[in-house]
Design an enzyme around this catalytic site. Structure first.
Site: not given
Length: 294
Positions: A42, A117, A65-66, A58, A86, A121, A84
């Site tokens: 990470q 990934e 959602l993913q 949310s 999420r 962001r 991580e």
């Protein structure tokens, strides 16, 4: 029967660099939140509490959602490769299960997927972005992260020694955008060697160019004073003049004792030395040490 050989790591990771293809596939299953653990690779080292709380709200309203990308571990547990943040928000939201994609990734593939990934962001700070790009380089070259910068410096000096690696780096950083790998090692890679107080300031928004200048200062009190000066709008050039990184306009050249000592303390410079120059410098340092003792 002909044995099938495994393609090079760079070829196996092309899909991940191109956009983490596995993350766009439909979720295949859900797993208990408690069976997941943080990823080894990470790039993020800081998760903002307020941002996590917003994401948790949310998730309570819309769900995740993913799906998370995970790889299996012994005893039925899973390591998070991507997602991580999420997962942390899902725990705050009180979810019992989360959607995941389970993939048997190697360490190199997991490192690449985590890096790419995160680079997608928009809220990464410079420290996290540099670490993610370094992970991409390390996975592309199939070397440990600690050796990646030195290896890239070596390839920059002698690209003919490994043209396939140079091409792989060009392709990987070209896909990531923003900068080439050569620009990366010459400019931003050094932020990972900064003192912890300067890194903390970078995470809070300090321009990395100013951080690299302040990071040359060994005295913590002097660094704190300079960090406070950055809130007054001081320029990079003015900072360099203050720490001796460059003479002030019209001023005399700085003391060679200070100049050499600070250059020797520069981890980026040391990493870029080839074996011949390193040996020569170490010989001179031993001679200097003997002179000072005498």
């Amino acid at each position: 029967m002909t044995r099938r050989t495994r393609p090079p790591i760079g070829a196996r990771l092309t899909g991940l660099v191109a956009g983490v293809e596995t993350l766009s596939q439909p979720a295949t299953t859900t797993v208990p939140v408690a069976s997941l653990g943080p990823g080894t690779f990470q790039p993020r080292v800081h998760f903002d509490d307020d941002a996590l709380a917003d994401l948790a709200r949310s998730i309570q309203e819309q769900g995740i959602l993913q799906p998370l990308l995970v790889r299996p571990l012994p005893a039925g547990t899973y390591e998070i490769v991507a997602g991580e943040r999420r997962w942390r928000a899902a725990r705050l939201a009180g979810l019992a299960e989360v959607p995941v994609l389970i993939r048997p990734l190697t360490d190199a593939e997991a490192r690449m997927a985590a890096a790419v990934e995160n680079l997608q962001r928009e809220n990464l700070n410079v420290i996290e972005e540099v670490r993610a790009r370094l992970q991409v380089a390390a996975a592309t070259l199939d070397v440990p992260e600690a050796d990646a910068v030195a290896r890239m410096f070596a390839l920059d000096r002698h690209p003919e020694s490994a043209p396939a690696h140079v091409e792989a780096l060009d392709r990987a950083f070209g896909t990531l955008g923003r900068e080439t790998w050569r620009s990366f090692i010459r400019n931003r890679a050094a932020v990972l060697n900064l003192p912890s107080d300067v890194q903390a300031a970078v995470r809070e928004g300090l321009d990395y160019r100013k951080a690299l200048v302040i990071g040359r200062v060994q005295d913590a009190g002097e660094r704190l004073t300079l960090l406070e000066r950055t809130h007054t709008g001081i320029t990079v050039q003015e900072l360099r003049a203050l720490v001796g990184g460059a003479p002030a306009r019209g001023g005399a050249a700085r003391d060679p004792w200070v100049k050499v000592s600070r250059r020797l303390a520069d981890a980026r410079l040391r990493a870029g030395l080839d074996e011949r120059r390193r040996a020569q410098i170490e010989k001179l340092l031993r001679q200097l040490d003997a002179l000072l003792d005498g």
